[in-house]
Design a protein around this motif. Structure first.
Motif, PDB file in Angstrom:
ATOM      1  N   ASP A   1       2.575  -4.583   6.395  1.00 49.08           N
ATOM      2  CA  ASP A   1       1.761  -5.752   6.717  1.00 49.08           C
ATOM      3  C   ASP A   1       0.612  -5.878   5.724  1.00 49.08           C
ATOM      4  OD1 ASP A   1       0.184  -3.644   7.423  1.00 49.08           O
ATOM      5  OD2 ASP A   1      -0.105  -4.234   9.504  1.00 49.08           O
ATOM      6  N   GLU A   2       0.749  -5.187   4.578  1.00 54.03           N
ATOM      7  CA  GLU A   2      -0.211  -5.120   3.477  1.00 54.03           C
ATOM      8  C   GLU A   2      -1.452  -4.294   3.824  1.00 54.03           C
ATOM      9  OE1 GLU A   2       0.041  -8.607   0.513  1.00 54.03           O
ATOM     10  OE2 GLU A   2      -0.055  -9.580   2.471  1.00 54.03           O
ATOM     11  N   VAL A   3      -1.412  -3.618   4.965  1.00 56.55           N
ATOM     12  CA  VAL A   3      -2.417  -2.606   5.313  1.00 56.55           C
ATOM     13  C   VAL A   3      -1.717  -1.291   5.614  1.00 56.55           C
ATOM     14  CG1 VAL A   3      -4.241  -1.939   6.927  1.00 56.55           C
ATOM     15  CG2 VAL A   3      -4.043  -4.313   6.179  1.00 56.55           C
ATOM     16  N   PHE A   4      -0.724  -1.348   6.491  1.00 59.03           N
ATOM     17  CA  PHE A   4       0.079  -0.177   6.810  1.00 59.03           C
ATOM     18  C   PHE A   4       1.458  -0.344   6.177  1.00 59.03           C
ATOM     19  CE2 PHE A   4      -2.869  -0.785  10.358  1.00 59.03           C
ATOM     20  CZ  PHE A   4      -3.527   0.439  10.367  1.00 59.03           C
ATOM     21  N   THR A   5       2.020   0.784   5.756  1.00 63.25           N
ATOM     22  CA  THR A   5       3.351   0.773   5.157  1.00 63.25           C
ATOM     23  C   THR A   5       4.175   1.894   5.763  1.00 63.25           C
ATOM     24  OG1 THR A   5       2.457  -0.056   3.061  1.00 63.25           O
ATOM     25  CG2 THR A   5       4.673   0.868   3.019  1.00 63.25           C
ATOM     26  N   TYR A   6       5.406   1.567   6.118  1.00 64.16           N
ATOM     27  CA  TYR A   6       6.331   2.549   6.676  1.00 64.16           C
ATOM     28  C   TYR A   6       7.582   2.577   5.820  1.00 64.16           C
ATOM     29  CZ  TYR A   6       3.339   2.522  10.783  1.00 64.16           C
ATOM     30  OH  TYR A   6       2.263   2.631  11.633  1.00 64.16           O
ATOM     31  N   ALA A   7       8.132   3.783   5.712  1.00 64.92           N
ATOM     32  CA  ALA A   7       9.375   3.975   4.958  1.00 64.92           C
ATOM     33  C   ALA A   7      10.421   4.576   5.881  1.00 64.92           C
ATOM     34  CB  ALA A   7       9.138   4.887   3.759  1.00 64.92           C
ATOM     35  N   ILE A   8      11.592   3.942   5.912  1.00 63.95           N
ATOM     36  CA  ILE A   8      12.727   4.446   6.687  1.00 63.95           C
ATOM     37  C   ILE A   8      13.761   4.979   5.704  1.00 63.95           C
ATOM     38  CG2 ILE A   8      14.549   3.879   8.338  1.00 63.95           C
ATOM     39  CD1 ILE A   8      12.808   1.598   9.350  1.00 63.95           C
ATOM     40  N   PHE A   9      14.095   6.259   5.832  1.00 64.65           N
ATOM     41  CA  PHE A   9      15.134   6.882   5.013  1.00 64.65           C
ATOM     42  C   PHE A   9      16.373   7.058   5.892  1.00 64.65           C
ATOM     43  CE2 PHE A   9      12.153   9.350   1.899  1.00 64.65           C
ATOM     44  CZ  PHE A   9      11.644   8.145   1.449  1.00 64.65           C
TER      45      PHE A   9
ATOM     46  N   PRO B   1       0.837  -1.204   0.000  1.00 65.51           N
ATOM     47  CA  PRO B   1       0.000   0.000   0.000  1.00 65.51           C
ATOM     48  C   PRO B   1       0.871   1.253   0.000  1.00 65.51           C
ATOM     49  CG  PRO B   1      -0.690  -1.553   1.708  1.00 65.51           C
ATOM     50  CD  PRO B   1       0.654  -1.996   1.225  1.00 65.51           C
ATOM     51  N   PHE B   2       0.536   2.178  -0.910  1.00 57.50           N
ATOM     52  CA  PHE B   2       1.285   3.416  -0.987  1.00 57.50           C
ATOM     53  C   PHE B   2       0.370   4.551  -1.428  1.00 57.50           C
ATOM     54  CE2 PHE B   2       3.645   6.314  -3.905  1.00 57.50           C
ATOM     55  CZ  PHE B   2       4.272   7.069  -2.918  1.00 57.50           C
ATOM     56  N   PHE B   3       0.239   5.538  -0.572  1.00 56.46           N
ATOM     57  CA  PHE B   3      -0.457   6.794  -0.894  1.00 56.46           C
ATOM     58  C   PHE B   3      -1.866   6.545  -1.444  1.00 56.46           C
ATOM     59  CE2 PHE B   3       1.664  11.164  -1.527  1.00 56.46           C
ATOM     60  CZ  PHE B   3       0.636  11.779  -0.832  1.00 56.46           C
ATOM     61  N   GLY B   4      -2.551   5.594  -0.866  1.00 54.67           N
ATOM     62  CA  GLY B   4      -3.900   5.275  -1.299  1.00 54.67           C
ATOM     63  C   GLY B   4      -3.969   4.207  -2.358  1.00 54.67           C
TER      64      GLY B   4
ATOM     65  N   ASP C   1       1.061   4.593   3.732  1.00 54.87           N
ATOM     66  CA  ASP C   1       0.062   3.735   3.083  1.00 54.87           C
ATOM     67  C   ASP C   1      -1.123   4.516   2.529  1.00 54.87           C
ATOM     68  OD1 ASP C   1      -1.979   3.626   5.590  1.00 54.87           O
ATOM     69  OD2 ASP C   1       0.079   3.358   6.269  1.00 54.87           O
ATOM     70  N   GLU C   2      -1.736   5.386   3.327  1.00 56.64           N
ATOM     71  CA  GLU C   2      -2.913   6.138   2.884  1.00 56.64           C
ATOM     72  C   GLU C   2      -2.582   7.598   2.655  1.00 56.64           C
ATOM     73  OE1 GLU C   2      -6.413   7.552   1.722  1.00 56.64           O
ATOM     74  OE2 GLU C   2      -5.777   5.473   1.798  1.00 56.64           O
ATOM     75  N   LYS C   3      -2.010   8.206   3.611  1.00 58.51           N
ATOM     76  CA  LYS C   3      -1.479   9.558   3.476  1.00 58.51           C
ATOM     77  C   LYS C   3      -0.111   9.583   4.117  1.00 58.51           C
ATOM     78  CE  LYS C   3      -4.026  11.058   7.592  1.00 58.51           C
ATOM     79  NZ  LYS C   3      -4.982  12.050   8.135  1.00 58.51           N
TER      80      LYS C   3
END
Length: 1360
Positions: free
Chosen positions: A334-342, A191-194, A413-415
């Motif tokens: 987890d295919e619902v929430f997505t986190y990005a670490i830079f 999930p990414f940005f909706g 994931d959503e915003k």
């Protein structure tokens, strides 16, 4: 010798270090210094930290951490044997390490790849990609706390340049200057940005993307691209979006892995048992949980690690290849929430030459773009102030996620939500990230805050609306504030200030009502609702308070009352302290029997609260999470006290007290809407009624307060007095009446949502509703019996169900498909304009309503562009309400939410139970409880108008519901609601246009286009209310040059060689021309079927609403009796029965007639009487009958007497001789018949002679009958003078009928002593003479009788 020993120890340390990583986890007990002579070896120690230094070997550098870095990160050291000092036993308790801004401390020295390693983690921490099938001695790998902290102490995640199939590890050799990107399949959903993707394209230029980029870029970059869809708008994640090339590294660089791009997928982390999988899962889990607020429950399934190592800028000279940047992106989902670490390890250049950068240093141009773009012209997030700005270099020293400078975390994931602080940004309305985003109105929710970078000595102030509270700093990235108590619901302003500066950081905090807030304390049974329960069992989720399960809790009781204008929520008692956090507890009400709460025993409902016995303290601020129960009655606690105060019938006394109070309050029934008669009608009245959570067929079918009901609805907004309506329906779909049973519908004096200004009595959300409407039900009915006097009073008088006879269904208009419109007056037509238009508008001083729609072109089909449009967005506002916009999401962004909802220019979501219903000024917005993906949204205005928006397979439709107060007030594409279709095509200036349903072009050109909106106010049209993003105004969407297809039938506008499409349209759609048109234009079967179904749906709604339900109204159930059924429609037969020992009187059956009336009772209204009462009533009825018979007789007699009295009074001065005649007292027989005219009585000779009478008996002696005895010496009064009667009233005529001598021949005749009469008196027997009623004949007085005996009769007397 000592030096040699030190050198040997140093070499051992070097051999034990990790290859290919930025940190050497195995050597954290060794600290780098500058003096070679101070190299020492140390043993593991738990008691003290190691402060000695080691030497640096030039040809084999070692990755180590400095002492200062270790102290900054965690205050703990890592020992040589891979254990940590002072660590907790559980990962949950591990503190986040902290790092200072020294980059040399994060970039640790790495040994050469040729050095052998012998520790147990060498295969993980080296340069060789380990096998995913590796297991520790054949057993699943279990990570220790020490190992977890060891790997989390590293800045960069693992990446390998050796091993694997081609012995290149994660290295992507296919990426180079001539091929700057490659395709990668995820084989899972990211999930990414909706949107949601199962693939990506990996670019050498510092980003990954999911859709095609434009042919060329213009700098500075701006997203989304406004010319989309004519120009591609890519969806990408840009960690350093700039044209790059692979640089070089120097021999002395600490990390000798190959420069370039590295990519590794770690799938199915939740089930993996190999060491790399387990360690990757735990490392990502705790980095995100402790690095991002609100992520405490995140558990990753998949992870992607992408590293750009030693990347130089494009267009530079050869020497610039040594000027490189190294950065890493880690995606976890987890295919619902997505986190990005830079992770930004080093940044030595900022711009490439095409963006204006210098060819030598990579400076001077437009710096790299840092951020995210959703693509398809939707939305983007640019990471300010770093993106495309000169402060981009500060990325390596900012962020501070997990204590690392240079680490930045986002939720994507959503915003896009920033998970780390931002030190350099400044402004007036800076974005604030906080979690949770909502809390119970009662307060106590701990709000974690991220946004500004905090110092431990900062003073934090949080302002919730107008109330400020002091917060506490936890670390650089996080501060906390405790939410205060509110007396309103909905969104509240949430602002943060640092050190008394202005409140720059702002957000919106949603306040949940106590009755609708997420339930935290559970009652498994109904004991808490009983008057005298033996015990009360409660449960809670013990992890909702703390992860430390060994803490002790306390349970307290709180109560609420309204005795003044200010509401009072007060502490009552400590239920228990020192409770173990086991998640359950049993309350024994007997423990509180002897309590005397004098100040609080008038509180009849309240709450249980659970919190920590010993709250944590931060800088003097006690912080303890609080769990609140739902509102509960308090009879289980106060019943013994009430019994001592009011006696055994305390419930009756409490009920009577409430009845007295409620009768003084204003009646509110006239202000609330009338209930629909059937459940079907209630569900279709979207503007006035919404589901009632206390009895909802979808989420709460228990219906505790309406037993036997299947569904209840309540008014969507409070009335002008703050009251609300409730309508409950039984399994047959009919309205449940309180006149039938105590479980019937009850109107509410106080609406559950509250009423402005909220902080006054009778207006507090939930609390006032419970105080005025719920607790009386307990007092009068639940704690007594249904047929108690108080319960019947509340059912029949104080909270009776309103009759549905006067209910009027709303008017309905809709739009769907390509688009097709059905007006309020049921006119159907098609309009394919492109732009923003007025659907309906009401501009009345007291009723204002604007509903606007946006039409965009339908996507292309296999034959090319489609000359038709469809509805993509709708916005509505009424009176002073905030605008509510509902927008269709792009098809690929509908995996989680189908519709975007904007309220007050802010996206809102309905994904949690407490957020299903949201309140804004003048409007309520809710998602039906059975909907989980935001595919149906309902807007309800306080005026009773409603808008329902439904999405189905990428197509959007809307219906507008209006009460009859809007009749003849509407204008726009939905026409004038007047029950006449001829005026539906009315322009804004009032001109009416002829209707030609077969001519789409006429409706388009002559009517609909006149209702197009702009961004400026137009008379009778209004102004566009849509939320504007990225500069897209109404002019962007309005296209007056667009020419749609005006031909109705596919057979007429499709080419002859597409006859199969024509046949297919007829097959799918049959008699619906709208469906045929849509299929012919789009070739989309889903859209055609949706159009057909929606047309049938709105048609059925209109038919249902026009069908009047005839109701006979209320037929009360007799007290102490029952009804055979509770129906009220024509044909219903209701039989009555009485309880045992009661007798039924009146009609035993009533029938609902076709005219909507109950038949008249033949034997009286039905009642159930006790036997004693029935006997008394029967006796009374008997006496009543007798009285009814005798009363007229008595009245007649009284009337006759009155008339006689009046006639008597009319004869003036009547001679006493007329009344004084008596039969003479004689000594010898007399002849009564005489011819002597002087005799007073002379028989008419013409009459028949009467029969001889018996001889008269003469009594000569005193004492004989008829003659009283008198004293011989007594002097008698003289005879009365002439014209005086003997005590008789004057002027009364005499009748022989009242003469006793005429009726009784034996009656003695006595001569009046005054007789013979005077000469002027004569007696005529023919004269009508009467005595007054009730008077006997003239009886002689004693004196006259005696005188009569001595008087000699003279005259002739004849006796027959």
């Amino acid at each position: 010798m000592g030096f040699k020993v030190k050198l040997v120890l140093t070499l051992l340390v070097i051999s034990a270090s990790v290859k290919g990583q930025d940190y050497d986890e195995q050597a954290e007990s060794i600290v780098v210094g500058n003096e070679l002579d101070n190299v020492v070896a140390t043993e593991p120690s738990v008691e003290e930290a190691i402060t000695e230094t080691t030497a640096i070997v030039d040809d084999a550098p070692v990755d180590v951490l400095s002492n200062s870095i270790l102290e900054t990160r965690s205050g703990k050291y890592q020992n040589f044997d891979d254990t940590l000092t002072g660590l907790e036993a559980e990962p949950a308790a591990v503190e986040t390490p902290e790092v200072n801004a020294d980059q040399s401390g994060r970039q640790l020295l790495d040994p050469g790849s040729t050095i052998d390693t012998y520790n147990e983690f060498a295969h993980i921490d080296g340069r060789v990609l380990p096998s995913t099938t590796y297991q520790n001695n054949g057993q699943p790998y279990v990570i220790s706390t020490a190992r977890l902290n060891q790997i989390r102490a590293n800045f960069l995640y693992w990446f390998y340049d050796q091993g694997g199939t081609d012995n290149i590890g994660d290295y992507q050799r296919d990426i180079h200057t001539s091929t700057p990107q490659i395709h990668k399949n995820f084989n899972f959903q990211l999930p990414f940005f909706g949107f949601r993707f199962n693939y990506t394209r990996l670019s050498m230029n510092g980003y990954i993307y999911f859709s095609d980029p434009p042919d060329h870029y213009t700098y500075p970059l701006s997203f989304p691209i406004r010319d989309w869809p004519n120009v591609n708008d890519p969806s990408f994640i840009g960690i350093f979006f700039s044209k790059c090339r692979i640089g070089n590294q120097r021999p002395e660089d600490p990390d000798q892995r190959r420069p370039g791009v590295y990519f590794r997928l770690d799938r199915d982390l939740q089930t993996r048992t190999d060491q790399l999988g387990v360690e990757m899962r735990e490392r990502v889990t705790w980095d995100i949980r402790q690095g991002v607020i609100g992520a405490q429950a995140f558990f990753p399934k998949h992870a992607v690690t992408i590293t750009w190592k030693n990347m130089s800028f494009a267009g530079g000279i050869d020497n610039s290849l040594y000027l490189t940047n190294t950065f890493q992106m880690v995606l976890a989902t987890d295919e619902v929430f997505t986190y990005a670490i830079f992770n930004y390890l080093e940044i030595n250049w900022s711009s490439h030459t095409e963006a204006g950068g210098d060819t030598t240093t990579g400076e001077g141009g437009v710096p790299a773009y840092i951020g995210f773009n959703a693509g398809n012209g939707t939305q983007n997030y640019e990471y300010q102030p770093y993106s495309q700005a000169s402060v981009l270099r500060d990325l390596t020293g900012r962020g501070w996620a997990n204590g690392f400078p240079g680490r930045h975390i986002f939720r994507i994931d959503e915003k896009i939500l920033m998970g780390t602080c931002n030190k350099d940004i400044d402004g007036a309305n800076l974005p604030l990230m906080f979690a949770p985003e909502s809390g119970n109105m009662l307060g106590g929710t701990i709000v974690n805050i991220t946004g500004p970078c905090f110092d431990l000595n900062d003073r934090i102030t949080c302002r919730f609306d107008t109330e400020s509270v002091v917060g506490a700093v936890i670390d650089t990235n996080r501060a906390i504030c405790v939410q205060p108590r509110f007396y309103h619901n909905g969104y509240a302003r949430f602002e943060v200030s640092i050190n008394n500066e202005p409140f720059k950081w702002k957000g919106k905090f949603f306040v949940e009502t106590p009755a609708t807030a997420t339930e935290k304390i559970f009652f498994p049974d109904n004991a808490v609702h009983e008057a005298n329960p033996p015990e009360i069992r409660i449960t809670w989720d013990r992890f909702n308070l703390t992860t430390n399960l060994n803490v002790q809790l306390q349970i307290t009781l709180w109560g609420y009352k309204e005795i003044t204008i200010r509401p009072q929520l007060e502490y009552i008692d400590m239920i228990e302290t020192g409770v173990a956090n086991t998640g359950e507890f049993i309350i024994n009400p007997q423990n509180f029997r002897n309590r005397e709460n004098t100040m609080h025993n008038d509180m009849q409902f309240g709450f249980l609260q659970i919190n920590l016995t010993t709250p944590e303290e931060y800088k003097g601020i006690k912080i303890s999470p609080i769990l609140w129960s739902r509102p509960i009655p308090l009879a289980w606690y106060f019943a013994p006290q009430w019994e001592r105060l009011h006696g055994r019938r305390w419930a009756q006394t409490l009920c009577n007290n409430w009845l007295r109070t409620d009768r003084f309050l204003k009646n509110f029934a006239a202000q609330i809407p009338v209930c629909p008669c059937t459940l079907e009608q209630a569900l279709l009245d979207k503007g006035r009624f919404m589901p009632d959570r206390s009895c909802d067929k979808d989420i709460n079918p228990t219906c505790r307060y309406h037993w036997g009901g299947v569904h209840c609805v309540q008014s969507g907004a409070p009335s002008s007095e703050g009251s609300g309506q409730q309508c409950c329906y039984d399994k047959n779909g009919f309205l449940m009446l309180s006149y039938d049973q105590m479980w019937g519908s009850r109107p509410h004096r106080s609406h559950d949502f509250g009423f402005s200004p909220y902080n006054e009595a009778n207006k507090v959300p939930s609390l006032s509703h419970w105080f005025h409407d719920m607790i009386p039900f307990y007092q009068c009915c639940s704690w007594q019996e249904e047929q108690a006097v108080g319960c019947e009073t509340i059912r029949f008088e104080r909270r009776p169900t309103q009759d549905c006879v006067a209910y009027q269904s709303p008017g309905v208009a809709g739009i769907f498909g390509d688009p097709h419109i059905v007006t309020f007056d049921d006119l159907q037509y098609t309009f394919n304009g492109k732009g923003e238009y007025v659907l309906t508008r009401v501009d009345h001083p007291q009723l204002k309503l604007d509903v606007q729609g946006r039409f965009e072109q339908v996507p292309r089909n296999v034959y090319g562009p489609v000359n038709a449009t469809h509805l993509t967005s709708i916005v509505a506002a009424s009176n002073n309400s905030v605008p509510i916009e509902i927008r269709l999401r792009p098809q690929h962004a509908q995996w989680r939410y189908r519709l975007d909802v904007f309220a007050d220019n802010k996206r809102i979501y309905f994904d949690r139970s407490a957020l299903r219903i949201q309140y804004f000024p003048g409007v309520t917005v809710y998602q039906p409880m059975y909907i989980l993906n935001q595919s149906e949204i309902v807007i309800m205005f306080s005026s009773g108008a409603g808008v329902e928006v439904v999405e189905n397979r990428g197509f959007m439709t809307a219906r507008v519901y209006l009460p009859w107060t809007y009749m003849n007030q509407t204008r726009g594409l939905f026409g004038n609601w007047s029950l006449d279709i001829n005026d539906d095509f009315t322009r804004p200036d009032g001109q009416k246009v002829a209707i030609d349903l077969n001519n789409f072009q006429s409706a388009h050109r002559d009517f609909a286009q006149y209702w197009q909106l702009t961004d400026r106010e137009q008379k009778d049209i209004g102004v566009a209310l849509f939320m504007r993003e990225y500069g897209r105004t109404a002019a962007y969407y309005n296209d007056n040059q667009f020419m749609p297809n005006f031909i109705r039938e596919p057979a007429d506008f499709l080419p002859a060689n597409r006859s199969h499409d024509v046949n297919r349209a007829i097959e799918i759609c049959q008699d619906s021309y709208q469906c045929r048109y849509d299929y012919g234009m789009t070739l989309n079967r889903d859209m055609a079927e949706f159009t057909k179904n929606y047309l049938a749906s709105i048609t059925n709604i209109k038919e249902t609403n026009t069908h009047r339900v005839i109701s006979c109204g209320i037929l009360e159930t007799p007290r102490f009796g029952r009804k055979s059924n509770f129906f009220f429609t024509p044909g219903t037969r209701v039989n009555f029965e009485c309880n045992q020992d009661f007798i039924l009187i009146g009609d035993k059956r009533r029938i609902c007639e076709s005219d909507g009336r109950w038949n008249l009772p033949e034997y009286g209204y039905t009642e159930c009487l006790r036997k004693q009462e029935y006997s008394a009533r029967t006796l009374g009825a008997t006496w009543g009958i007798i009285s009814a018979i005798m009363l007229p007789i008595v009245i007649v007699l009284i009337c006759i007497g009155w008339r006689l009295l009046k006639r008597w009074k009319k004869n003036p001065d009547t001679s006493e001789d007329e009344y004084a005649y008596k039969k003479p007292y004689i000594d010898e027989p007399l002849h009564v018949n005489s011819d002597d005219e002087s005799i007073p009585y002379k028989k008419d000779t013409t009459e028949d002679s009467p029969l001889p009478s018996e001889p008269l008996r003469v009594f000569d002696e005193p004492g004989d009958i008829g003659i009283p005895v008198y004293d011989q010496q007594q002097h008698y009064p003289p005879p009365p003078p002439p014209h005086q009667s003997y005590g008789l009233p004057q002027h009364q005529p005499y009748t022989s009928a009242q003469d006793p001598s005429a009726q009784d021949p034996s009656y003695p005749l006595v001569q009046d002593p005054s007789y013979p009469p005077a000469q002027d008196q004569t007696y005529s027997p023919a004269q009508d003479q009467t005595y007054p009623s009730g008077q006997d004949s003239l009886y002689p007085s004693a004196a006259s009788t005696v005188q009569a005996r001595d008087t000699k009769w003279t005259g002739e007397t004849e006796i027959n």
